[in-house]
Design a protein around this motif. Structure first.
Motif, PDB file in Angstrom:
ATOM      1  N   GLY A   1      91.692 -49.062  -6.042  1.00 35.72           N
ATOM      2  CA  GLY A   1      92.235 -50.368  -6.395  1.00 35.72           C
ATOM      3  C   GLY A   1      91.479 -51.454  -5.648  1.00 35.72           C
ATOM      4  O   GLY A   1      90.497 -51.172  -4.932  1.00 35.72           O
ATOM      5  N   PHE A   2      91.910 -52.688  -5.793  1.00 39.76           N
ATOM      6  CA  PHE A   2      91.233 -53.800  -5.113  1.00 39.76           C
ATOM      7  C   PHE A   2      92.261 -54.800  -4.601  1.00 39.76           C
ATOM      8  O   PHE A   2      93.091 -55.288  -5.365  1.00 39.76           O
ATOM      9  N   GLU A   3      92.184 -55.061  -3.302  1.00 41.97           N
ATOM     10  CA  GLU A   3      93.045 -56.055  -2.661  1.00 41.97           C
ATOM     11  C   GLU A   3      92.144 -57.152  -2.101  1.00 41.97           C
ATOM     12  O   GLU A   3      91.415 -56.921  -1.130  1.00 41.97           O
ATOM     13  N   PRO A   4      92.144 -58.344  -2.693  1.00 45.75           N
ATOM     14  CA  PRO A   4      91.238 -59.418  -2.265  1.00 45.75           C
ATOM     15  C   PRO A   4      91.313 -59.722  -0.773  1.00 45.75           C
ATOM     16  O   PRO A   4      90.296 -60.036  -0.141  1.00 45.75           O
ATOM     17  N   GLU A   5      92.515 -59.614  -0.192  1.00 45.44           N
ATOM     18  CA  GLU A   5      92.660 -59.959   1.220  1.00 45.44           C
ATOM     19  C   GLU A   5      91.925 -58.979   2.142  1.00 45.44           C
ATOM     20  O   GLU A   5      91.630 -59.312   3.299  1.00 45.44           O
ATOM     21  N   ARG A   6      91.596 -57.767   1.661  1.00 43.42           N
ATOM     22  CA  ARG A   6      90.860 -56.795   2.473  1.00 43.42           C
ATOM     23  C   ARG A   6      89.351 -56.989   2.345  1.00 43.42           C
ATOM     24  O   ARG A   6      88.583 -56.466   3.164  1.00 43.42           O
ATOM     25  N   SER A   7      88.919 -57.704   1.327  1.00 46.88           N
ATOM     26  CA  SER A   7      87.496 -57.868   1.060  1.00 46.88           C
ATOM     27  C   SER A   7      86.912 -58.987   1.914  1.00 46.88           C
ATOM     28  O   SER A   7      87.627 -59.836   2.449  1.00 46.88           O
ATOM     29  N   LEU A   8      85.582 -58.987   2.010  1.00 48.66           N
ATOM     30  CA  LEU A   8      84.873 -60.056   2.716  1.00 48.66           C
ATOM     31  C   LEU A   8      84.539 -61.212   1.771  1.00 48.66           C
ATOM     32  O   LEU A   8      83.510 -61.869   1.923  1.00 48.66           O
ATOM     33  N   LEU A   9      85.379 -61.464   0.804  1.00 52.95           N
ATOM     34  CA  LEU A   9      85.139 -62.565  -0.127  1.00 52.95           C
ATOM     35  C   LEU A   9      85.145 -63.883   0.627  1.00 52.95           C
ATOM     36  O   LEU A   9      86.020 -64.129   1.467  1.00 52.95           O
ATOM     37  N   PRO A  10      84.194 -64.767   0.342  1.00 57.25           N
ATOM     38  CA  PRO A  10      84.204 -66.090   0.993  1.00 57.25           C
ATOM     39  C   PRO A  10      85.363 -66.926   0.485  1.00 57.25           C
ATOM     40  O   PRO A  10      85.814 -66.773  -0.645  1.00 57.25           O
ATOM     41  N   ASP A  11      85.861 -67.818   1.355  1.00 56.75           N
ATOM     42  CA  ASP A  11      86.880 -68.736   0.865  1.00 56.75           C
ATOM     43  C   ASP A  11      86.198 -69.851   0.080  1.00 56.75           C
ATOM     44  O   ASP A  11      84.963 -69.947   0.039  1.00 56.75           O
ATOM     45  N   ALA A  12      87.001 -70.689  -0.564  1.00 54.62           N
ATOM     46  CA  ALA A  12      86.443 -71.723  -1.455  1.00 54.62           C
ATOM     47  C   ALA A  12      85.481 -72.644  -0.721  1.00 54.62           C
ATOM     48  O   ALA A  12      84.456 -73.059  -1.267  1.00 54.62           O
ATOM     49  N   GLY A  13      85.797 -72.963   0.541  1.00 54.15           N
ATOM     50  CA  GLY A  13      84.942 -73.884   1.297  1.00 54.15           C
ATOM     51  C   GLY A  13      83.543 -73.354   1.512  1.00 54.15           C
ATOM     52  O   GLY A  13      82.579 -74.136   1.621  1.00 54.15           O
ATOM     53  N   GLU A  14      83.380 -72.032   1.579  1.00 55.73           N
ATOM     54  CA  GLU A  14      82.061 -71.443   1.799  1.00 55.73           C
ATOM     55  C   GLU A  14      81.196 -71.471   0.547  1.00 55.73           C
ATOM     56  O   GLU A  14      79.996 -71.172   0.615  1.00 55.73           O
ATOM     57  N   LEU A  15      81.783 -71.818  -0.582  1.00 53.55           N
ATOM     58  CA  LEU A  15      81.031 -71.886  -1.834  1.00 53.55           C
ATOM     59  C   LEU A  15      80.897 -73.317  -2.337  1.00 53.55           C
ATOM     60  O   LEU A  15      80.576 -73.537  -3.499  1.00 53.55           O
ATOM     61  N   ARG A  16      81.166 -74.269  -1.448  1.00 53.16           N
ATOM     62  CA  ARG A  16      80.946 -75.677  -1.777  1.00 53.16           C
ATOM     63  C   ARG A  16      79.753 -76.190  -0.983  1.00 53.16           C
ATOM     64  O   ARG A  16      79.549 -75.784   0.165  1.00 53.16           O
ATOM     65  N   PRO A  17      78.938 -77.086  -1.570  1.00 52.98           N
ATOM     66  CA  PRO A  17      77.821 -77.661  -0.817  1.00 52.98           C
ATOM     67  C   PRO A  17      78.321 -78.327   0.472  1.00 52.98           C
ATOM     68  O   PRO A  17      79.417 -78.901   0.472  1.00 52.98           O
ATOM     69  N   PRO A  18      77.591 -78.242   1.570  1.00 52.88           N
ATOM     70  CA  PRO A  18      76.271 -77.617   1.717  1.00 52.88           C
ATOM     71  C   PRO A  18      76.328 -76.142   2.112  1.00 52.88           C
ATOM     72  O   PRO A  18      75.295 -75.524   2.357  1.00 52.88           O
ATOM     73  N   HIS A  19      77.520 -75.564   2.179  1.00 56.73           N
ATOM     74  CA  HIS A  19      77.662 -74.181   2.642  1.00 56.73           C
ATOM     75  C   HIS A  19      77.381 -73.168   1.545  1.00 56.73           C
ATOM     76  O   HIS A  19      77.154 -71.987   1.833  1.00 56.73           O
ATOM     77  N   GLY A  20      77.417 -73.602   0.296  1.00 56.73           N
ATOM     78  CA  GLY A  20      77.187 -72.687  -0.804  1.00 56.73           C
ATOM     79  C   GLY A  20      77.276 -73.404  -2.136  1.00 56.73           C
ATOM     80  O   GLY A  20      77.343 -74.639  -2.186  1.00 56.73           O
ATOM     81  N   GLU A  21      77.260 -72.629  -3.208  1.00 56.76           N
ATOM     82  CA  GLU A  21      77.364 -73.196  -4.553  1.00 56.76           C
ATOM     83  C   GLU A  21      78.219 -72.287  -5.415  1.00 56.76           C
ATOM     84  O   GLU A  21      78.361 -71.086  -5.133  1.00 56.76           O
ATOM     85  N   PHE A  22      78.762 -72.856  -6.486  1.00 59.02           N
ATOM     86  CA  PHE A  22      79.579 -72.073  -7.410  1.00 59.02           C
ATOM     87  C   PHE A  22      79.280 -72.549  -8.820  1.00 59.02           C
ATOM     88  O   PHE A  22      79.226 -73.757  -9.081  1.00 59.02           O
ATOM     89  N   LEU A  23      79.048 -71.597  -9.727  1.00 60.63           N
ATOM     90  CA  LEU A  23      78.731 -71.908 -11.119  1.00 60.63           C
ATOM     91  C   LEU A  23      79.766 -71.273 -12.041  1.00 60.63           C
ATOM     92  O   LEU A  23      80.265 -70.182 -11.756  1.00 60.63           O
ATOM     93  N   ILE A  24      80.056 -71.950 -13.129  1.00 58.05           N
ATOM     94  CA  ILE A  24      80.932 -71.417 -14.169  1.00 58.05           C
ATOM     95  C   ILE A  24      80.178 -71.436 -15.493  1.00 58.05           C
ATOM     96  O   ILE A  24      79.466 -72.394 -15.803  1.00 58.05           O
ATOM     97  N   ALA A  25      80.338 -70.367 -16.259  1.00 57.46           N
ATOM     98  CA  ALA A  25      79.782 -70.301 -17.621  1.00 57.46           C
ATOM     99  C   ALA A  25      80.907 -70.524 -18.612  1.00 57.46           C
ATOM    100  O   ALA A  25      82.001 -69.966 -18.467  1.00 57.46           O
TER     101      ALA A  25
END
Length: 297
Positions: free
Chosen positions: A173-197
Protein backbone atom coordinates in the motif's frame (compact mmCIF):
# COMPACT_ATOMS: atom_id res chain seq x y z
CA UNK A 1 9.46 23.38 -38.35
CA UNK A 2 9.90 21.32 -41.52
CA UNK A 3 8.14 23.01 -44.46
CA UNK A 4 7.34 19.64 -46.04
CA UNK A 5 5.61 18.53 -42.83
CA UNK A 6 3.52 21.69 -42.80
CA UNK A 7 2.52 21.18 -46.43
CA UNK A 8 1.55 17.55 -45.73
CA UNK A 9 -0.62 18.57 -42.76
CA UNK A 10 -2.37 21.27 -44.78
CA UNK A 11 -3.06 18.81 -47.61
CA UNK A 12 -4.45 16.30 -45.10
CA UNK A 13 -6.73 18.97 -43.62
CA UNK A 14 -8.11 19.87 -47.03
CA UNK A 15 -8.81 16.23 -47.88
CA UNK A 16 -10.57 15.52 -44.58
CA UNK A 17 -12.73 18.65 -44.58
CA UNK A 18 -13.87 17.87 -48.13
CA UNK A 19 -14.65 14.19 -47.46
CA UNK A 20 -16.58 14.69 -44.20
CA UNK A 21 -18.67 17.59 -45.49
CA UNK A 22 -17.30 20.39 -43.31
CA UNK A 23 -17.39 22.82 -46.24
CA UNK A 24 -21.16 22.63 -46.62
CA UNK A 25 -23.61 24.95 -44.85
CA UNK A 26 -25.61 21.92 -43.76
CA UNK A 27 -24.09 18.82 -42.21
CA UNK A 28 -25.21 15.24 -42.93
CA UNK A 29 -28.20 16.56 -44.85
CA UNK A 30 -29.69 18.31 -41.82
CA UNK A 31 -30.63 21.97 -41.69
CA UNK A 32 -27.73 22.98 -39.48
CA UNK A 33 -23.94 23.46 -39.82
CA UNK A 34 -21.31 21.15 -38.37
CA UNK A 35 -20.77 23.35 -35.27
CA UNK A 36 -24.36 22.94 -34.10
CA UNK A 37 -24.37 19.21 -34.89
CA UNK A 38 -21.16 18.65 -32.93
CA UNK A 39 -22.50 20.61 -29.97
CA UNK A 40 -25.62 18.42 -29.86
CA UNK A 41 -23.45 15.32 -29.77
CA UNK A 42 -21.18 16.70 -27.01
CA UNK A 43 -24.11 17.74 -24.78
CA UNK A 44 -25.18 14.10 -24.68
CA UNK A 45 -27.92 12.43 -22.71
CA UNK A 46 -26.84 13.78 -19.32
CA UNK A 47 -26.37 17.45 -20.27
CA UNK A 48 -23.26 19.54 -19.71
CA UNK A 49 -21.80 22.48 -17.83
CA UNK A 50 -21.45 25.15 -20.56
CA UNK A 51 -17.96 26.13 -19.40
CA UNK A 52 -16.72 22.53 -19.59
CA UNK A 53 -18.37 22.16 -22.98
CA UNK A 54 -16.54 25.24 -24.22
CA UNK A 55 -13.20 23.97 -22.88
CA UNK A 56 -13.76 20.51 -24.34
CA UNK A 57 -14.23 21.93 -27.84
CA UNK A 58 -11.70 24.76 -27.52
CA UNK A 59 -14.24 27.43 -28.51
CA UNK A 60 -14.65 30.98 -27.25
CA UNK A 61 -17.64 31.78 -25.09
CA UNK A 62 -19.28 34.12 -27.63
CA UNK A 63 -19.32 31.47 -30.37
CA UNK A 64 -20.65 28.78 -28.04
CA UNK A 65 -23.38 31.17 -26.86
CA UNK A 66 -24.45 31.78 -30.46
CA UNK A 67 -24.52 28.05 -31.22
CA UNK A 68 -26.58 27.35 -28.10
CA UNK A 69 -28.95 30.20 -28.89
CA UNK A 70 -29.59 28.75 -32.36
CA UNK A 71 -30.23 25.28 -30.94
CA UNK A 72 -32.51 26.70 -28.24
CA UNK A 73 -34.48 28.66 -30.87
CA UNK A 74 -35.09 25.36 -32.68
CA UNK A 75 -36.34 23.79 -29.45
CA UNK A 76 -33.44 21.31 -29.25
CA UNK A 77 -31.77 22.42 -25.99
CA UNK A 78 -32.55 24.22 -22.75
CA UNK A 79 -29.91 26.48 -21.24
CA UNK A 80 -30.38 27.36 -17.58
CA UNK A 81 -28.55 28.22 -14.36
CA UNK A 82 -27.28 25.37 -12.19
CA UNK A 83 -29.72 24.80 -9.29
CA UNK A 84 -26.91 25.01 -6.69
CA UNK A 85 -24.84 27.79 -8.25
CA UNK A 86 -26.61 30.45 -10.31
CA UNK A 87 -23.27 31.58 -11.79
CA UNK A 88 -22.89 28.26 -13.62
CA UNK A 89 -24.84 27.69 -16.84
CA UNK A 90 -25.90 24.20 -17.87
CA UNK A 91 -27.40 22.87 -21.09
CA UNK A 92 -29.50 19.76 -21.69
CA UNK A 93 -31.27 18.24 -24.67
CA UNK A 94 -35.04 18.40 -25.08
CA UNK A 95 -36.99 15.45 -26.45
CA UNK A 96 -36.63 17.02 -29.90
CA UNK A 97 -32.90 17.45 -29.29
CA UNK A 98 -32.49 13.78 -28.39
CA UNK A 99 -34.38 12.78 -31.52
CA UNK A 100 -32.18 15.04 -33.67
CA UNK A 101 -29.07 13.60 -32.05
CA UNK A 102 -30.22 10.08 -32.90
CA UNK A 103 -30.69 11.07 -36.55
CA UNK A 104 -27.23 12.62 -36.61
CA UNK A 105 -25.76 9.45 -35.10
CA UNK A 106 -27.38 7.31 -37.80
CA UNK A 107 -26.19 9.60 -40.60
CA UNK A 108 -22.69 9.72 -39.10
CA UNK A 109 -22.60 5.93 -39.33
CA UNK A 110 -23.73 6.19 -42.95
CA UNK A 111 -20.95 8.70 -43.69
CA UNK A 112 -18.34 6.39 -42.13
CA UNK A 113 -19.62 3.52 -44.28
CA UNK A 114 -19.44 5.73 -47.38
CA UNK A 115 -15.76 6.45 -46.65
CA UNK A 116 -14.90 2.77 -46.18
CA UNK A 117 -17.11 1.06 -48.75
CA UNK A 118 -15.14 1.97 -51.92
CA UNK A 119 -11.95 0.50 -50.44
CA UNK A 120 -10.67 -3.05 -50.56
CA UNK A 121 -10.69 -4.88 -47.19
CA UNK A 122 -6.94 -4.42 -46.64
CA UNK A 123 -7.28 -0.71 -47.48
CA UNK A 124 -10.07 -0.35 -44.93
CA UNK A 125 -7.85 -1.88 -42.24
CA UNK A 126 -5.01 0.47 -43.17
CA UNK A 127 -7.30 3.51 -43.14
CA UNK A 128 -8.86 2.65 -39.77
CA UNK A 129 -5.43 1.97 -38.23
CA UNK A 130 -4.07 5.23 -39.65
CA UNK A 131 -7.07 7.14 -38.29
CA UNK A 132 -6.48 5.66 -34.82
CA UNK A 133 -2.86 6.80 -34.93
CA UNK A 134 -3.79 10.28 -36.17
CA UNK A 135 -6.42 10.53 -33.43
CA UNK A 136 -3.83 9.59 -30.77
CA UNK A 137 -1.23 12.06 -32.03
CA UNK A 138 -3.71 14.91 -32.45
CA UNK A 139 -4.89 14.27 -28.89
CA UNK A 140 -1.27 14.39 -27.73
CA UNK A 141 -0.82 17.76 -29.45
CA UNK A 142 -3.86 19.09 -27.58
CA UNK A 143 -2.28 18.48 -24.16
CA UNK A 144 -1.12 21.76 -22.58
CA UNK A 145 1.68 21.63 -20.00
CA UNK A 146 2.18 24.74 -17.87
CA UNK A 147 3.52 25.84 -14.47
CA UNK A 148 1.07 25.77 -11.59
CA UNK A 149 1.05 26.20 -7.85
CA UNK A 150 1.17 22.78 -6.11
CA UNK A 151 -1.71 23.95 -3.92
CA UNK A 152 -4.02 24.60 -6.89
CA UNK A 153 -7.21 22.44 -6.95
CA UNK A 154 -6.07 20.77 -10.17
CA UNK A 155 -2.76 19.88 -8.49
CA UNK A 156 -4.58 18.39 -5.53
CA UNK A 157 -6.80 16.41 -7.91
CA UNK A 158 -3.74 14.93 -9.67
CA UNK A 159 -1.95 14.11 -6.43
CA UNK A 160 -4.97 12.42 -4.89
CA UNK A 161 -5.28 10.19 -7.97
CA UNK A 162 -1.52 9.58 -7.92
CA UNK A 163 -1.49 8.47 -4.28
CA UNK A 164 -4.54 6.25 -4.86
CA UNK A 165 -2.81 4.51 -7.78
CA UNK A 166 0.34 3.95 -5.75
CA UNK A 167 -1.75 2.44 -2.97
CA UNK A 168 -3.24 -0.03 -5.43
CA UNK A 169 0.07 -0.84 -7.15
CA UNK A 170 2.40 -1.32 -4.17
CA UNK A 171 2.44 -4.61 -2.26
CA UNK A 172 2.49 -2.69 1.03
CA UNK A 173 0.00 0.00 0.00
CA UNK A 174 1.03 3.65 0.09
CA UNK A 175 0.87 6.11 2.97
CA UNK A 176 1.96 9.62 1.87
CA UNK A 177 3.02 10.58 5.40
CA UNK A 178 5.68 7.79 5.38
CA UNK A 179 7.15 8.89 2.05
CA UNK A 180 9.84 11.50 1.45
CA UNK A 181 7.43 13.52 -0.69
CA UNK A 182 8.30 17.23 -0.69
CA UNK A 183 5.78 19.62 0.78
CA UNK A 184 4.17 22.24 -1.46
CA UNK A 185 6.71 24.90 -0.50
CA UNK A 186 9.59 22.79 -1.83
CA UNK A 187 7.98 22.75 -5.28
CA UNK A 188 7.49 26.51 -5.54
CA UNK A 189 10.15 28.85 -6.98
CA UNK A 190 12.94 29.31 -6.08
CA UNK A 191 13.02 25.96 -4.24
CA UNK A 192 11.42 24.00 -7.06
CA UNK A 193 8.81 23.91 -9.81
CA UNK A 194 5.50 22.20 -10.45
CA UNK A 195 3.80 21.54 -13.80
CA UNK A 196 0.28 20.42 -14.63
CA UNK A 197 -0.88 18.88 -17.92
CA UNK A 198 -4.42 19.57 -19.08
CA UNK A 199 -6.41 18.01 -21.91
CA UNK A 200 -9.48 20.00 -22.98
CA UNK A 201 -9.20 21.94 -19.73
CA UNK A 202 -9.15 18.85 -17.51
CA UNK A 203 -6.04 17.96 -15.44
CA UNK A 204 -4.44 14.74 -16.71
CA UNK A 205 -0.96 14.81 -15.20
CA UNK A 206 1.56 16.55 -12.99
CA UNK A 207 5.24 16.58 -12.16
CA UNK A 208 7.42 18.42 -9.66
CA UNK A 209 11.08 19.41 -9.55
CA UNK A 210 12.94 19.74 -6.26
CA UNK A 211 16.02 22.00 -6.27
CA UNK A 212 17.27 21.54 -2.71
CA UNK A 213 20.67 20.13 -3.75
CA UNK A 214 22.99 22.71 -5.41
CA UNK A 215 24.26 20.10 -7.86
CA UNK A 216 21.34 17.73 -8.45
CA UNK A 217 17.64 18.32 -9.12
CA UNK A 218 15.10 15.65 -8.24
CA UNK A 219 11.93 14.73 -10.13
CA UNK A 220 8.99 14.16 -7.76
CA UNK A 221 5.28 13.41 -7.98
CA UNK A 222 5.19 12.52 -11.67
CA UNK A 223 1.79 11.12 -12.64
CA UNK A 224 -0.18 10.69 -15.87
CA UNK A 225 -3.90 9.88 -15.85
CA UNK A 226 -4.81 6.51 -17.43
CA UNK A 227 -6.77 8.21 -20.24
CA UNK A 228 -3.72 10.31 -21.17
CA UNK A 229 -1.23 7.46 -21.33
CA UNK A 230 0.38 6.48 -24.63
CA UNK A 231 0.40 10.17 -25.60
CA UNK A 232 4.09 10.68 -24.79
CA UNK A 233 3.30 12.82 -21.77
CA UNK A 234 5.74 11.03 -19.45
CA UNK A 235 8.61 11.70 -21.85
CA UNK A 236 7.39 15.28 -22.28
CA UNK A 237 7.48 15.77 -18.51
CA UNK A 238 11.04 14.43 -18.29
CA UNK A 239 12.22 16.74 -21.08
CA UNK A 240 10.63 19.71 -19.29
CA UNK A 241 12.26 18.74 -15.98
CA UNK A 242 15.64 18.34 -17.65
CA UNK A 243 15.38 21.77 -19.26
CA UNK A 244 14.34 23.43 -15.99
CA UNK A 245 17.01 21.67 -13.95
CA UNK A 246 19.68 22.73 -16.44
CA UNK A 247 18.39 26.31 -16.43
CA UNK A 248 18.65 26.27 -12.62
CA UNK A 249 22.34 25.33 -12.89
CA UNK A 250 22.09 21.66 -11.94
CA UNK A 251 24.28 19.05 -13.61
CA UNK A 252 22.35 15.98 -12.50
CA UNK A 253 18.70 14.96 -12.66
CA UNK A 254 17.61 12.28 -10.22
CA UNK A 255 14.51 10.24 -9.42
CA UNK A 256 13.51 7.06 -7.60
CA UNK A 257 10.76 4.52 -8.15
CA UNK A 258 9.13 1.39 -6.79
CA UNK A 259 9.73 -2.15 -8.11
CA UNK A 260 6.04 -2.39 -9.06
CA UNK A 261 6.29 0.43 -11.61
CA UNK A 262 7.82 -1.42 -14.56
CA UNK A 263 6.60 1.06 -17.17
CA UNK A 264 8.19 3.94 -15.25
CA UNK A 265 11.57 2.19 -15.12
CA UNK A 266 11.43 1.48 -18.84
CA UNK A 267 10.62 5.13 -19.53
CA UNK A 268 13.56 6.38 -17.46
CA UNK A 269 16.05 4.04 -19.12
CA UNK A 270 14.75 4.98 -22.57
CA UNK A 271 15.19 8.66 -21.71
CA UNK A 272 18.89 8.23 -20.87
CA UNK A 273 18.79 7.67 -17.11
CA UNK A 274 21.07 5.05 -15.56
CA UNK A 275 20.40 3.10 -12.39
CA UNK A 276 22.62 4.12 -9.47
CA UNK A 277 23.09 3.40 -5.78
CA UNK A 278 20.45 4.83 -3.42
CA UNK A 279 20.81 8.57 -2.87
CA UNK A 280 17.96 8.94 -0.35
CA UNK A 281 16.08 6.93 2.29
CA UNK A 282 12.73 6.78 0.49
CA UNK A 283 10.97 3.77 2.09
CA UNK A 284 8.93 3.03 -1.04
CA UNK A 285 11.87 3.13 -3.47
CA UNK A 286 13.64 0.07 -4.86
CA UNK A 287 15.39 1.72 -7.82
CA UNK A 288 17.27 5.01 -8.07
CA UNK A 289 18.14 6.74 -11.35
CA UNK A 290 20.40 9.57 -12.43
CA UNK A 291 21.13 11.47 -15.64
CA UNK A 292 23.88 13.99 -16.39
CA UNK A 293 22.59 17.21 -17.91
CA UNK A 294 24.12 20.45 -19.16
CA UNK A 295 23.88 23.27 -16.58
CA UNK A 296 22.50 26.49 -18.02
CA UNK A 297 21.00 24.77 -21.07
Amino acid sequence: MDAAHIDRVRHFNRTVTERVGVLQNTYLGRDRPLGQARLLWEIGEQGQDVRRLRERLGLDSGYVSRLLAALAADGLVIVEAHPRDRRVRTVRLTAAGRAEREVLDERSDDLACALLEPLAPEQRERLVAAMAEVDRLLTASAVVVEPADPGHPDARHCLERYFAELGDAFDTGFEPERSLLPDAGELRPPHGEFLIARLHGEPVGCVGLKLADPRAAEVKRMWVAPRARRLGLGRRFLVAMEERAGAAGRSLLRLDTNKALDAARSLYLAHGFREVAPFNDEPYAHHWFEKSIAPGA
